[in-house]
Design a protein around this motif. Structure first.
Motif, PDB file in Angstrom:
ATOM      1  N   GLY A 258       0.791  -1.224   0.000  1.00  8.76           N
ATOM      2  CA  GLY A 258       0.000   0.000   0.000  1.00  8.76           C
ATOM      3  C   GLY A 258       0.822   1.272   0.000  1.00  8.76           C
ATOM      4  O   GLY A 258       0.299   2.347   0.248  1.00  8.76           O
ATOM      5  N   ARG A 259       2.113   1.184  -0.267  1.00  4.47           N
ATOM      6  CA  ARG A 259       2.932   2.403  -0.230  1.00  4.47           C
ATOM      7  C   ARG A 259       3.190   2.943  -1.625  1.00  4.47           C
ATOM      8  O   ARG A 259       3.478   4.110  -1.786  1.00  4.47           O
ATOM      9  CB  ARG A 259       4.288   2.179   0.455  1.00  4.47           C
ATOM     10  N   LYS A 260       3.120   2.057  -2.678  1.00  2.36           N
ATOM     11  CA  LYS A 260       3.417   2.535  -4.034  1.00  2.36           C
ATOM     12  C   LYS A 260       2.172   2.434  -4.898  1.00  2.36           C
ATOM     13  O   LYS A 260       1.370   3.343  -4.956  1.00  2.36           O
ATOM     14  CB  LYS A 260       4.551   1.716  -4.638  1.00  2.36           C
ATOM     15  N   GLY A 261       2.034   1.297  -5.600  1.00  7.13           N
ATOM     16  CA  GLY A 261       0.868   1.110  -6.461  1.00  7.13           C
ATOM     17  C   GLY A 261      -0.294   0.605  -5.628  1.00  7.13           C
ATOM     18  O   GLY A 261      -0.449   0.975  -4.476  1.00  7.13           O
ATOM     19  N   THR A 262      -1.123  -0.245  -6.218  1.00  5.33           N
ATOM     20  CA  THR A 262      -2.246  -0.818  -5.482  1.00  5.33           C
ATOM     21  C   THR A 262      -1.926  -2.269  -5.145  1.00  5.33           C
ATOM     22  O   THR A 262      -1.579  -3.052  -6.026  1.00  5.33           O
ATOM     23  CB  THR A 262      -3.527  -0.747  -6.338  1.00  5.33           C
ATOM     24  N   ASP A 263      -2.017  -2.615  -3.870  1.00 10.67           N
ATOM     25  CA  ASP A 263      -1.760  -3.980  -3.424  1.00 10.67           C
ATOM     26  C   ASP A 263      -3.021  -4.585  -2.836  1.00 10.67           C
ATOM     27  O   ASP A 263      -3.942  -3.863  -2.435  1.00 10.67           O
ATOM     28  CB  ASP A 263      -0.637  -3.990  -2.375  1.00 10.67           C
ATOM     29  N   LEU A 264      -3.035  -5.919  -2.770  1.00  8.00           N
ATOM     30  CA  LEU A 264      -4.181  -6.648  -2.216  1.00  8.00           C
ATOM     31  C   LEU A 264      -3.765  -7.365  -0.938  1.00  8.00           C
ATOM     32  O   LEU A 264      -2.752  -8.067  -0.914  1.00  8.00           O
ATOM     33  CB  LEU A 264      -4.690  -7.679  -3.228  1.00  8.00           C
ATOM     34  N   LEU A 265      -4.543  -7.158   0.112  1.00  9.15           N
ATOM     35  CA  LEU A 265      -4.352  -7.892   1.356  1.00  9.15           C
ATOM     36  C   LEU A 265      -5.628  -8.682   1.616  1.00  9.15           C
ATOM     37  O   LEU A 265      -6.690  -8.097   1.823  1.00  9.15           O
ATOM     38  CB  LEU A 265      -4.068  -6.915   2.508  1.00  9.15           C
ATOM     39  N   ALA A 266      -5.541 -10.009   1.547  1.00  8.53           N
ATOM     40  CA  ALA A 266      -6.706 -10.862   1.775  1.00  8.53           C
ATOM     41  C   ALA A 266      -6.497 -11.632   3.079  1.00  8.53           C
ATOM     42  O   ALA A 266      -5.443 -12.240   3.282  1.00  8.53           O
ATOM     43  CB  ALA A 266      -6.897 -11.838   0.616  1.00  8.53           C
ATOM     44  N   VAL A 267      -7.480 -11.572   3.956  1.00 12.59           N
ATOM     45  CA  VAL A 267      -7.388 -12.277   5.228  1.00 12.59           C
ATOM     46  C   VAL A 267      -8.669 -13.073   5.419  1.00 12.59           C
ATOM     47  O   VAL A 267      -9.768 -12.526   5.319  1.00 12.59           O
ATOM     48  CB  VAL A 267      -7.223 -11.298   6.419  1.00 12.59           C
ATOM     49  N   SER A 268      -8.525 -14.357   5.692  1.00 12.48           N
ATOM     50  CA  SER A 268      -9.685 -15.190   5.998  1.00 12.48           C
ATOM     51  C   SER A 268      -9.558 -15.662   7.439  1.00 12.48           C
ATOM     52  O   SER A 268      -8.546 -16.247   7.823  1.00 12.48           O
ATOM     53  CB  SER A 268      -9.753 -16.381   5.045  1.00 12.48           C
ATOM     54  N   LEU A 269     -10.586 -15.375   8.236  1.00 13.19           N
ATOM     55  CA  LEU A 269     -10.544 -15.632   9.676  1.00 13.19           C
ATOM     56  C   LEU A 269     -11.438 -16.823  10.017  1.00 13.19           C
ATOM     57  O   LEU A 269     -12.630 -16.818   9.716  1.00 13.19           O
ATOM     58  CB  LEU A 269     -10.991 -14.372  10.416  1.00 13.19           C
ATOM     59  N   ARG A 303      -4.608   0.068  12.444  1.00 14.46           N
ATOM     60  CA  ARG A 303      -3.192  -0.012  12.048  1.00 14.46           C
ATOM     61  C   ARG A 303      -3.037   0.190  10.538  1.00 14.46           C
ATOM     62  O   ARG A 303      -2.121   0.882  10.091  1.00 14.46           O
ATOM     63  CB  ARG A 303      -2.592  -1.360  12.437  1.00 14.46           C
ATOM     64  N   LEU A 304      -3.921  -0.413   9.765  1.00 10.02           N
ATOM     65  CA  LEU A 304      -3.823  -0.286   8.295  1.00 10.02           C
ATOM     66  C   LEU A 304      -4.069   1.151   7.858  1.00 10.02           C
ATOM     67  O   LEU A 304      -3.312   1.712   7.062  1.00 10.02           O
ATOM     68  CB  LEU A 304      -4.844  -1.201   7.606  1.00 10.02           C
ATOM     69  N   THR A 305      -5.163   1.743   8.379  1.00 13.71           N
ATOM     70  CA  THR A 305      -5.514   3.091   7.917  1.00 13.71           C
ATOM     71  C   THR A 305      -4.514   4.123   8.455  1.00 13.71           C
ATOM     72  O   THR A 305      -4.211   5.101   7.772  1.00 13.71           O
ATOM     73  CB  THR A 305      -6.955   3.465   8.311  1.00 13.71           C
ATOM     74  N   ASP A 306      -3.976   3.893   9.654  1.00  8.67           N
ATOM     75  CA  ASP A 306      -2.943   4.810  10.160  1.00  8.67           C
ATOM     76  C   ASP A 306      -1.724   4.796   9.244  1.00  8.67           C
ATOM     77  O   ASP A 306      -1.082   5.817   9.026  1.00  8.67           O
ATOM     78  CB  ASP A 306      -2.500   4.402  11.573  1.00  8.67           C
ATOM     79  N   ARG A 307      -1.416   3.635   8.688  1.00  6.18           N
ATOM     80  CA  ARG A 307      -0.205   3.503   7.875  1.00  6.18           C
ATOM     81  C   ARG A 307      -0.375   4.064   6.467  1.00  6.18           C
ATOM     82  O   ARG A 307       0.482   4.791   5.982  1.00  6.18           O
ATOM     83  CB  ARG A 307       0.203   2.015   7.805  1.00  6.18           C
ATOM     84  N   VAL A 308      -1.471   3.720   5.789  1.00  2.00           N
ATOM     85  CA  VAL A 308      -1.585   4.137   4.375  1.00  2.00           C
ATOM     86  C   VAL A 308      -2.571   5.279   4.175  1.00  2.00           C
ATOM     87  O   VAL A 308      -2.643   5.845   3.085  1.00  2.00           O
ATOM     88  CB  VAL A 308      -1.961   2.951   3.450  1.00  2.00           C
ATOM     89  N   GLY A 309      -3.297   5.638   5.223  1.00  2.00           N
ATOM     90  CA  GLY A 309      -4.258   6.744   5.100  1.00  2.00           C
ATOM     91  C   GLY A 309      -5.636   6.211   4.763  1.00  2.00           C
ATOM     92  O   GLY A 309      -5.796   5.352   3.901  1.00  2.00           O
ATOM     93  N   ARG A 310      -6.630   6.726   5.464  1.00  2.01           N
ATOM     94  CA  ARG A 310      -8.013   6.278   5.293  1.00  2.01           C
ATOM     95  C   ARG A 310      -8.486   6.426   3.846  1.00  2.01           C
ATOM     96  O   ARG A 310      -9.262   5.623   3.355  1.00  2.01           O
ATOM     97  CB  ARG A 310      -8.880   7.155   6.209  1.00  2.01           C
ATOM     98  N   ASP A 311      -7.987   7.457   3.160  1.00  2.00           N
ATOM     99  CA  ASP A 311      -8.441   7.705   1.787  1.00  2.00           C
ATOM    100  C   ASP A 311      -7.731   6.830   0.760  1.00  2.00           C
ATOM    101  O   ASP A 311      -7.967   6.960  -0.438  1.00  2.00           O
ATOM    102  CB  ASP A 311      -8.227   9.179   1.421  1.00  2.00           C
ATOM    103  N   ASN A 312      -6.841   5.994   1.232  1.00  4.88           N
ATOM    104  CA  ASN A 312      -6.119   5.115   0.299  1.00  4.88           C
ATOM    105  C   ASN A 312      -6.547   3.660   0.401  1.00  4.88           C
ATOM    106  O   ASN A 312      -5.920   2.782  -0.187  1.00  4.88           O
ATOM    107  CB  ASN A 312      -4.613   5.195   0.577  1.00  4.88           C
ATOM    108  N   VAL A 313      -7.597   3.396   1.183  1.00  2.00           N
ATOM    109  CA  VAL A 313      -7.976   2.006   1.459  1.00  2.00           C
ATOM    110  C   VAL A 313      -9.410   1.740   1.028  1.00  2.00           C
ATOM    111  O   VAL A 313     -10.290   2.573   1.222  1.00  2.00           O
ATOM    112  CB  VAL A 313      -7.875   1.697   2.977  1.00  2.00           C
ATOM    113  N   VAL A 314      -9.636   0.573   0.439  1.00  2.00           N
ATOM    114  CA  VAL A 314     -10.998   0.072   0.270  1.00  2.00           C
ATOM    115  C   VAL A 314     -11.025  -1.310   0.915  1.00  2.00           C
ATOM    116  O   VAL A 314     -10.082  -2.098   0.775  1.00  2.00           O
ATOM    117  CB  VAL A 314     -11.449   0.067  -1.204  1.00  2.00           C
ATOM    118  N   ILE A 315     -12.092  -1.559   1.671  1.00  2.00           N
ATOM    119  CA  ILE A 315     -12.194  -2.812   2.430  1.00  2.00           C
ATOM    120  C   ILE A 315     -13.486  -3.523   2.042  1.00  2.00           C
ATOM    121  O   ILE A 315     -14.529  -2.881   1.885  1.00  2.00           O
ATOM    122  CB  ILE A 315     -12.203  -2.536   3.951  1.00  2.00           C
ATOM    123  N   VAL A 316     -13.395  -4.835   1.887  1.00  2.00           N
ATOM    124  CA  VAL A 316     -14.593  -5.662   1.705  1.00  2.00           C
ATOM    125  C   VAL A 316     -14.643  -6.636   2.873  1.00  2.00           C
ATOM    126  O   VAL A 316     -13.614  -7.189   3.268  1.00  2.00           O
ATOM    127  CB  VAL A 316     -14.531  -6.469   0.388  1.00  2.00           C
TER     128      VAL A 316
END
Ligand SMILES: [Zn+2]
Length: 523
Positions: A258-269, A303-316
């Motif tokens: 999430g620091r350069k282009g667009t990355d995918l983080l997938a987590v299954s709980l 933690r995620l939004t603090d690091r990359v910024g709330r406006d840089n994240v989309v969550i499903v």
């Protein structure tokens, strides 16, 4: 070029493409029913509550296929395709692959070898070669299937460690080795799972005889004193989700996603599934598990939004399936529900076919039955016997239909004539079965009944029922228009919707549709 296309292209060239979010986060909760959001709404003050109230919540979300299990469910979420097209139709033939052994530990090898098609990550990577993915779960299938064939960073839990298979890598990267060296799951020996909130916050009775095989049904639940046994037992308590999220976050930091282009983080709980199976969807345990998950997700999302910024994240946030109550509980409340097993019948038919074939030695499997699907093994052998398979299937249809708890027995060929708008069961079977799967009969149980798991009186899922197929689908973040959205939306719509948001096109045919009403600026 016609004028409409010309002006559309001109508009695209003249208006700068909106910047893509830098991070796409896809959270799959294994076995999550949407009614949990309403039942415990006031208590969901963490991540689940935040996504539900601030996001676009599709309240009529479905895994709209028939065998509502983990592997088929995960295969739909980022592929945009039904199991009929992903080829992943059951857990027992999901990601198992002896040619892809685990790294640094023993256990079943795994890969996406059986998965067909492409996923959102492939589409993103085609548009942005710098894109990367990290996919994490307690279960191999939960980590592997959301990103299809992509050889990215894919890790799951095995015997106290996070690992991957030879399909992805020859060794574990140092951040994974460092994480494993802390031996956190082993240190969980003797730890206790007690209620997060005071007793009075839980309406559910704690002491119910049908829970957890009748033993250890009340709080507190204590993990074994032996560290190796604790590292296995942690899979059944909330701490496993916390561990999975911690691992995902450390990977996110180590890989600088999430620091350069667009990355995918997938987590299954996976703990909601473990607790739901053992204690059921009406238990005090599942209530507490969902509250704890809400709590952990608040920490993770911050933690995620603090690091990359709330406006840089989309969550499903979604789920691979729901769950049905214990039949024993349903009966105790005056309802009708059964545990159904066709094992004796199918074994007897296999023996009879052996006798007809005059085969000596071990019995052969002519027919296999698994979670509502009857498979024919080797059509040629039936022809050699001079037995018409149609006549066997007609007899079986009549006999299976007489079992208590069975609602419908349908031949796949008859599904094509069904009215898919008014008959969700037929529609879900059509969405489920690839033509080459070898399925010759489908069996659907009455609502509330479940397939029996020998010696395991657990709460189950796997039916094309409302309880098992209805799941939450929530989008949150950059480019998402918050609100509550009614009307059937399926998990196969998630990837096309994210694709539209990211401006990337599917690389293969998809079954879902972009839900564009949830995209765009806030109203
Ligand atoms: Zn399950």
């Amino acid at each position: 070029m016609n004028f409409a296309v010309y002006f559309a292209l001109l508009g695209w060239v003249l208006s700068p493409a909106p910047a893509r979010p830098k991070l796409v986060v896809v959270i799959t909760v294994d076995q999550l029913r949407p009614d949990y959001f309403t039942r415990w709404k006031a208590q969901l003050t963490g991540g689940l509550g935040q996504l539900a109230t601030e996001g676009a919540f599709f309240t009529d979300g479905y895994q709209d296929h028939a065998v509502t299990e983990t592997a088929p469910g995960h295969s739909t979420i980022l592929s945009g395709m039904w199991p009929a097209h992903t080829g992943i139709i059951r857990n027992s033939e999901g990601v198992q692959d002896s040619l892809a052994p685990l790294i640094g530990t023993t256990g079943a090898g795994a890969s996406p070898r059986r998965f067909r098609g492409t996923t959102l990550f492939d589409w993103l990577k085609a548009a942005d070669p710098m894109a990367r993915a990290l996919s994490v779960s307690r279960k191999d299938r939960g980590a592997i299937l959301p990103i299809g064939h992509a050889k990215e960073q894919v890790y799951w839990y095995q015997s106290g460690l996070f690992t991957t298979s030879r399909y992805y890598a020859d060794s574990l990267p140092s951040w994974v080795q460092v994480f494993n060296a802390r031996r956190l799951p082993f240190k969980a020996a003797n730890t206790t799972w007690s209620l997060l909130l005071p007793d009075s916050a839980y309406k559910e009775a704690d002491n119910e005889v049908w829970e957890n095989g009748g033993a250890g049904v009340v709080f507190p639940h204590v993990l074994p004193a032996d560290s190796i046994r604790a590292a296995a037992a942690i899979a059944g308590v909330p701490a496993m989700d916390s561990l999975t999220l911690l691992f995902a976050l450390e990977g996110f930091e180590a890989l600088r996603l999430g620091r350069k282009g667009t990355d995918l983080l997938a987590v299954s709980l996976s703990t909601t599934d473990a607790v739901g199976h053992a204690f059921g969807p009406d238990s005090r345990e599942i209530h507490d598990q969902v509250l704890r998950l809400d709590h952990y997700l608040a920490w993770f999302l911050k933690r995620l939004t603090d690091r990359v910024g709330r406006d840089n994240v989309v969550i499903v946030l979604t789920a691979d399936h729901g769950v049905t109550s214990f039949p024993e509980r349903t009966r105790a409340k005056g309802g009708t529900a059964y545990r159904v097993s066709l094992d004796t019948l199918i074994t007897a038919v296999n023996h009879e076919l052996d006798r007809l074939a005059g085969a000596g030695g071990a019995p052969r499997e002519w027919l296999e039955f698994d979670t509502g699907m009857l498979f024919l093994r080797d059509n040629g052998r039936f022809a050699a016997l001079g037995v018409k398979t149609d006549s066997i299937l007609d007899v079986l249809t009549t006999r299976i239909a007489r079992f208590q708890g069975v609602a419908r027995v349908i031949k796949p060929a008859d599904l094509a004539r069904a009215d898919t708008a008014s008959d969700p069961v037929a529609r879900r079977w059509l969405h489920h079965l690839p033509p080459d799967a070898g399925v010759v009969l489908t069996v659907t149980l009455q609502a509330g009944s479940v397939w029996d798991v020998p010696n395991s009186p657990i709460a189950m899922h796997g039916q094309p029922s409302e309880d098992d197929s209805h799941v939450p689908i929530i989008f949150w973040g950059k480019g998402i228009r918050p609100g509550s959205y009614a009307g059937r939306t399926n998990t196969v719509d998630i990837a096309p919707t994210l694709g539209a948001l990211l401006g990337v096109s599917p690389l293969s045919l998809v079954d879902g549709h972009a839900r564009t009403e949830a995209l765009g600026p806030r109203n």
